[in-house]
Design a protein around this motif. Structure first.
Motif, PDB file in Angstrom:
ATOM      1  N   ALA A 369       0.820  -1.213   0.000  1.00 36.03           N
ATOM      2  CA  ALA A 369       0.000   0.000   0.000  1.00 36.03           C
ATOM      3  C   ALA A 369       0.852   1.260   0.000  1.00 36.03           C
ATOM      4  O   ALA A 369       0.414   2.301  -0.502  1.00 36.03           O
ATOM      5  CB  ALA A 369      -0.927  -0.004   1.220  1.00 36.03           C
ATOM      6  N   SER A 405      -4.574   5.412  -9.472  1.00 35.79           N
ATOM      7  CA  SER A 405      -5.528   4.460 -10.026  1.00 35.79           C
ATOM      8  C   SER A 405      -6.877   4.731  -9.383  1.00 35.79           C
ATOM      9  O   SER A 405      -7.361   3.969  -8.550  1.00 35.79           O
ATOM     10  CB  SER A 405      -5.055   3.032  -9.733  1.00 35.79           C
ATOM     11  OG  SER A 405      -6.004   2.083 -10.128  1.00 35.79           O
ATOM     12  N   ASP A 408      -9.941   2.448  -8.537  1.00 34.30           N
ATOM     13  CA  ASP A 408      -9.604   1.434  -7.535  1.00 34.30           C
ATOM     14  C   ASP A 408      -9.391   2.070  -6.165  1.00 34.30           C
ATOM     15  O   ASP A 408      -9.987   1.669  -5.168  1.00 34.30           O
ATOM     16  CB  ASP A 408      -8.333   0.687  -7.947  1.00 34.30           C
ATOM     17  CG  ASP A 408      -8.376   0.179  -9.361  1.00 34.30           C
ATOM     18  OD1 ASP A 408      -9.243  -0.662  -9.663  1.00 34.30           O
ATOM     19  OD2 ASP A 408      -7.554   0.619 -10.189  1.00 34.30           O
ATOM     20  N   GLN A 409      -8.522   3.071  -6.124  1.00 35.25           N
ATOM     21  CA  GLN A 409      -7.985   3.532  -4.856  1.00 35.25           C
ATOM     22  C   GLN A 409      -8.990   4.261  -3.970  1.00 35.25           C
ATOM     23  O   GLN A 409      -8.836   4.278  -2.748  1.00 35.25           O
ATOM     24  CB  GLN A 409      -6.772   4.431  -5.123  1.00 35.25           C
ATOM     25  CG  GLN A 409      -5.552   3.659  -5.625  1.00 35.25           C
ATOM     26  CD  GLN A 409      -4.416   4.593  -5.992  1.00 35.25           C
ATOM     27  OE1 GLN A 409      -4.497   5.341  -6.952  1.00 35.25           O
ATOM     28  NE2 GLN A 409      -3.352   4.559  -5.215  1.00 35.25           N
ATOM     29  N   HIS A 413      -7.780   2.475  -0.504  1.00 42.17           N
ATOM     30  CA  HIS A 413      -6.381   2.883  -0.407  1.00 42.17           C
ATOM     31  C   HIS A 413      -6.211   4.308   0.086  1.00 42.17           C
ATOM     32  O   HIS A 413      -5.353   4.589   0.933  1.00 42.17           O
ATOM     33  CB  HIS A 413      -5.686   2.718  -1.761  1.00 42.17           C
ATOM     34  CG  HIS A 413      -4.224   3.036  -1.726  1.00 42.17           C
ATOM     35  ND1 HIS A 413      -3.744   4.288  -2.035  1.00 42.17           N
ATOM     36  CD2 HIS A 413      -3.148   2.276  -1.399  1.00 42.17           C
ATOM     37  CE1 HIS A 413      -2.423   4.287  -1.912  1.00 42.17           C
ATOM     38  NE2 HIS A 413      -2.047   3.081  -1.527  1.00 42.17           N
ATOM     39  N   THR A 464     -12.159  10.847  -3.986  1.00 39.94           N
ATOM     40  CA  THR A 464     -10.868  10.789  -3.302  1.00 39.94           C
ATOM     41  C   THR A 464     -10.621  12.027  -2.455  1.00 39.94           C
ATOM     42  O   THR A 464     -10.318  11.941  -1.259  1.00 39.94           O
ATOM     43  CB  THR A 464      -9.742  10.619  -4.340  1.00 39.94           C
ATOM     44  OG1 THR A 464      -9.863   9.340  -4.961  1.00 39.94           O
ATOM     45  CG2 THR A 464      -8.376  10.745  -3.697  1.00 39.94           C
ATOM     46  N   GLU A 664     -12.743  -4.232  -7.784  1.00 36.93           N
ATOM     47  CA  GLU A 664     -13.201  -3.260  -6.797  1.00 36.93           C
ATOM     48  C   GLU A 664     -14.706  -3.081  -6.613  1.00 36.93           C
ATOM     49  O   GLU A 664     -15.127  -2.725  -5.504  1.00 36.93           O
ATOM     50  CB  GLU A 664     -12.568  -1.894  -7.105  1.00 36.93           C
ATOM     51  CG  GLU A 664     -11.155  -1.719  -6.594  1.00 36.93           C
ATOM     52  CD  GLU A 664     -10.141  -2.589  -7.300  1.00 36.93           C
ATOM     53  OE1 GLU A 664      -9.073  -2.833  -6.721  1.00 36.93           O
ATOM     54  OE2 GLU A 664     -10.416  -3.039  -8.431  1.00 36.93           O
ATOM     55  N   ASP A 706      -3.842  -3.425  -7.930  1.00 38.99           N
ATOM     56  CA  ASP A 706      -4.423  -2.111  -8.251  1.00 38.99           C
ATOM     57  C   ASP A 706      -3.834  -0.996  -7.398  1.00 38.99           C
ATOM     58  O   ASP A 706      -4.538  -0.295  -6.669  1.00 38.99           O
ATOM     59  CB  ASP A 706      -5.949  -2.158  -8.112  1.00 38.99           C
ATOM     60  CG  ASP A 706      -6.600  -2.927  -9.253  1.00 38.99           C
ATOM     61  OD1 ASP A 706      -6.149  -2.782 -10.398  1.00 38.99           O
ATOM     62  OD2 ASP A 706      -7.550  -3.678  -9.004  1.00 38.99           O
ATOM     63  N   THR A 709      -4.677  -1.242  -3.620  1.00 42.21           N
ATOM     64  CA  THR A 709      -6.055  -1.240  -3.128  1.00 42.21           C
ATOM     65  C   THR A 709      -6.425  -2.548  -2.447  1.00 42.21           C
ATOM     66  O   THR A 709      -7.024  -2.555  -1.365  1.00 42.21           O
ATOM     67  CB  THR A 709      -7.028  -0.956  -4.282  1.00 42.21           C
ATOM     68  OG1 THR A 709      -6.702   0.308  -4.856  1.00 42.21           O
ATOM     69  CG2 THR A 709      -8.463  -0.939  -3.789  1.00 42.21           C
TER      70      THR A 709
END
Length: 813
Positions: A369, A405, A408-409, A413, A464, A664, A706, A709
């Motif tokens: 990570a 990404s 995904d993140q 993440h 995000t 995801e 990913d 993630t």
């Protein structure tokens, strides 16, 4: 000197032994953590538990080479399966393919396209006569070498391997530079090949120069093309968007030099140019350029090379090298410094209890990570912008980060980054805002270095940055970023009707926004997107997250607009999609549903079926439950998502109607039971996944990581916490696997202590929880816990408590 440089390569315990334990771990009903007794000691040096080879097989697409937390350089081997225009795995390295064609300076952790991205400047030690062009070796039959995993060692910040040509390569890195020892056999020619044009996706152009007087090799590659080979829109992305410069300095003279271009070899030459293009197979085979340097190893078999890289200039690469790797530094020195850096980063979580295997899986997940985002700014603060111009860091910004990404993140993440590395998270947010400013106000959904690749769907930047702000990250231009993202969400762009790159890489960040706002959903027949239903769900998540951010900023008008749009998912929920159940379903501009409908189909969706996407409403689980006929009915449906008709578990990828741990859209689904009034089912399901899907050994990840993630999912799950929804700092609760975890975020954040003294393989159910010594009766925590810290004390047992945290008035929303 040779005795200290040339060391026998030993196998890591977690590679050889873990490979065997993986076989055991995959047997039904035998969790990997049960293979060894638990230990009560606290982990103070997490790096010793990291196995970089976890995830390097079975589609995990990790790489085992040397890297530092969030570092620019990632020096790792590139595997070959007999095609120089391809690689054996998306990330460049496959544990199952024991043939290498070089050690490349850049890598990404878990890229889904094959080949993925980066893999720039492969450097190959070669012990034969260089009598033909390496570019002409299209099958990697000559200028490549086999190896055995028994001769390979990977650890945080260092990588070693002995090839079957008897060359031992030992690599260690700093943030922007690295050092290598190549130990050659004394009875054969000793050469290093610089394949400057042979990035994973190819290149537009490349350049190399060799300076014998100063014992230097320098050059660059012009490349990009992430996902450029993808069938669903990738041809639109076959273009360059960054240039990587390198400068390599040697501790000894060259005995010979040479270059090549396409099929022509030029012995004695010191300069070459030429790219490979972005095609594949025969359309690219035999193209490219590079150079080689040779050494006399009769009396000294060790060649030391130091190398610096930069995305700005050759001078930047040389300054990065001078500033980070002293001239007399050796691999052991740099490796020791790198291990200390990893220990500092991994000390953000110190666990007690658990088996050796659990600790290995946990700290390797945390390691993965922290491999991204990546620094792309030089030591002097300059970095390449998305406009292909050189920019300088904003005041107060420590670094410009990239490799986002987003699709995904944003689900796990970025929450882990905000919790453990809030300063990095703030600079990352500022970095993405800079890129948007340089990209005519457009926030791209998958940023690679300084390129907008448009990969995937939705507007993940909104989710995000809203999440980072909710979790207390403030070290970025908060209002400027919000205004920019709100404008993207509400003002149609000139490219909104473009089909370029569609379906997988549609260039518009908010495709056909005019019609989306008018209809309240993305019509599948005119959306100019990957899938109308998926685009609506992604838009709903992004807008709901932005709404929460607007509320925290006191932007009431924007809040009301965005809150309404956060519920647009309801416009694609068809209660009569099948005779027995409602589903999220694509619909057309005229309001009709796209038929025929099949829950196992991906029509209208992106990388997932309707059966998976029906759960992708984390911002309104209660609303989803109501649409399904109530919480009890929703929970029963969710049972069927994780189990086969005979009641057995299906959590390792049981087809389109079952849970898929490799991608995801459904990874939050195990935690939905908390909101449905059945938190004990979350505890049981999460532990089943933790115990059987994530293991030690090369195949220890469920699928493509990913950019960390999937690893972040495991870290949270092992701690007994999981993000409730994007745009929120609330956390859902499950049973921790460790008896104690101390989370100490970097910087000024408050410490979090999680105690679960009864935690074990069998004690996976929550009986009670105390927060800051007070009884806590809900299966979730409000955002103040993540922002301010505190303590949790779990009492666990081996049987489900079907009454704890089930009060309908206090369920997660």
């Amino acid at each position: 000197m040779q005795a200290t440089r040339s060391r026998p390569v030993r196998r890591l315990l977690t590679v050889g032994a873990a490979a065997a334990s993986t076989v055991v771990a995959l047997l039904p009903g035998i969790p990997p953590a049960g293979a060894a007794p638990t230990t009560t000691a606290q982990v103070n040096h997490g790096a010793r538990y990291v196995d970089p080879l976890i995830g390097s097989s079975k589609g995990g697409n990790t790489f085992p080479g040397a890297s530092l937390p969030f570092g620019m350089i990632a020096w790792s081997p590139t595997s070959t399966a007999g095609d120089q225009t391809n690689t054996a795995a998306a990330g460049g390295y496959s544990y199952d393919t024991t043939r290498l064609r070089g050690f490349s300076l850049t890598h990404l952790n878990g890229t889904g396209c094959h080949p993925g991205a980066a893999g720039d400047i492969p450097i190959m030690p070669y012990t034969g006569s260089v009598d033909s062009s390496p570019s002409a070796d299209t099958k990697d039959a000559k200028y490549a070498a086999n190896f055995s995993h028994e001769e390979e060692k990977a650890e945080p910040g260092r990588y070693q391997v002995k090839l079957d040509n008897d060359v031992t390569t030992d690599l260690a890195v700093s943030t922007r530079a690295g050092v290598a020892d190549f130990t050659f056999p004394r009875d054969r020619p000793a050469n290093l090949l610089f394949r400057v044009s042979n990035s994973l996706n190819g290149s537009e152009d490349a350049h190399i120069e060799m300076d014998s007087a100063h014992r230097k090799v320098t050059g660059w590659v012009e490349t990009g093309a992430f996902c450029g080979r993808r069938a669903n829109g990738g041809t639109n992305n076959r273009k360059s968007y960054y240039r990587l410069y390198f400068s390599a300095a040697f501790d000894r003279a060259f005995s010979a030099t040479g270059t090549w271009h396409d099929g022509r070899l030029s012995p004695g030459s010191t300069r070459a140019d030429g790219g490979e293009g972005y095609a594949t197979g025969a359309d690219r085979a035999g193209r490219g350029s590079g150079g080689y340097v040779s050494f006399d190893t009769e009396h000294d078999d060790d060649v030391r090379m130091r190398v610096g890289i930069s995305y700005v200039s050759l001078a930047g690469a040389e300054a990065n090298l001078r500033g980070e790797i002293p001239q007399n530094a050796g691999v052991p020195d740099v490796a020791a410094s790198g291990q200390r850096a990893w220990d500092r980063a991994l000390s953000g979580v110190k666990v007690s209890g658990g088996t050796e295997d659990r600790r290995t899986v946990f700290y390797t997940a945390l390691y993965h990570a922290f491999q991204q985002p990546n620094v792309i700014s030089d030591r002097d603060g300059r970095y390449p912008g998305m406009d292909r111009r050189v920019h300088t860091l904003a005041r107060g910004q420590k670094a410009q980060y990239s490799n986002f990404s987003g699709w995904d993140q944003y689900r796990a993440h970025v929450q882990l980054l905000a919790l453990l590395q809030p300063r990095v998270a703030g600079d990352f947010a500022q970095s993405l805002y800079h890129f948007a400013q340089q990209n005519k106000g457009v926030w791209d959904r998958w940023v690679h270095i300084s390129g907008a690749t448009h990969v995937m769907t939705g507007d993940p930047s909104a989710a995000t940055l809203a999440t980072l702000y909710a979790m207390g990250v403030r070290d970025f231009d908060v209002r400027g970023a919000f205004d920019s993202l709100y404008r993207q969400a509400t003002v149609p762009a000139a490219d909104q009707l473009s089909d370029a790159g569609c379906p997988g890489q549609c260039v518009s960040a908010r495709p056909n926004l005019t019609q989306y706002m008018a209809l309240g959903y993305a019509p599948h027949d005119t959306c100019h997107c990957w899938g109308g239903a998926a685009e609506t769900l992604e838009g709903s998540v992004a807008d709901a997250a932005l709404a929460q951010w607007a509320r925290m900023l006191g932007r009431d008008e924007e809040y009301r607009t965005l809150r309404e749009r956060g519920a647009y998912w309801k416009h694609v929920f068809n209660p009569t999609a099948t005779p027995g159940a409602g589903y999220l379903q694509a619909r057309k501009a005229d309001g009709s549903w796209v038929t025929p409908f099949d829950p196992a189909s991906g029509s209208g969706f992106a990388q997932g079926s309707a059966a998976t996407y029906v759960w992708m409403v984390p911002q309104d689980v209660q609303g989803l439950a109501t649409a399904m006929g109530g919480r009890d009915k929703a929970a029963t449906r969710l049972d069927g998502f994780f189990h086969n008709p005979d009641g057995s578990w299906s959590v390792q990828g049981g087809g389109p109607l079952r849970y898929d741990p490799t991608n995801e859209p459904g990874i939050h689904a195990p935690w939905l039971y908390n909101a449905l009034g059945s938190p004990w089912k979350t505890q049981r399901t999460v532990r089943q996944i933790v115990d059987t899907v994530y293991t030690t050994g090369p195949s220890g990840l469920p699928g493509n990581d990913d950019l960390g993630t999937m690893s972040a999912w495991y870290v949270f799950s092992a701690l007994g916490l999981y993000p409730k929804a994007p745009g929120s700092a609330d956390f859902l609760l499950s049973a921790p696997v460790f008896t104690r975890s101390v989370i100490a975020p970097a910087g000024h954040r408050g410490e979090i202590v999680i105690d679960a003294p009864e935690a074990s393989d069998s004690n996976l159910y929550i009986r009670s929880v105390k927060r800051d010594q007070r009884t806590h009766r809900t299966s979730w925590l409000d955002g103040s816990f993540a922002r301010d810290g505190g303590s949790l004390r779990f009492q666990l047992g081996d049987r489900p408590d079907t009454t704890w945290a089930t009060d309908p008035a206090h369920l997660p929303r």
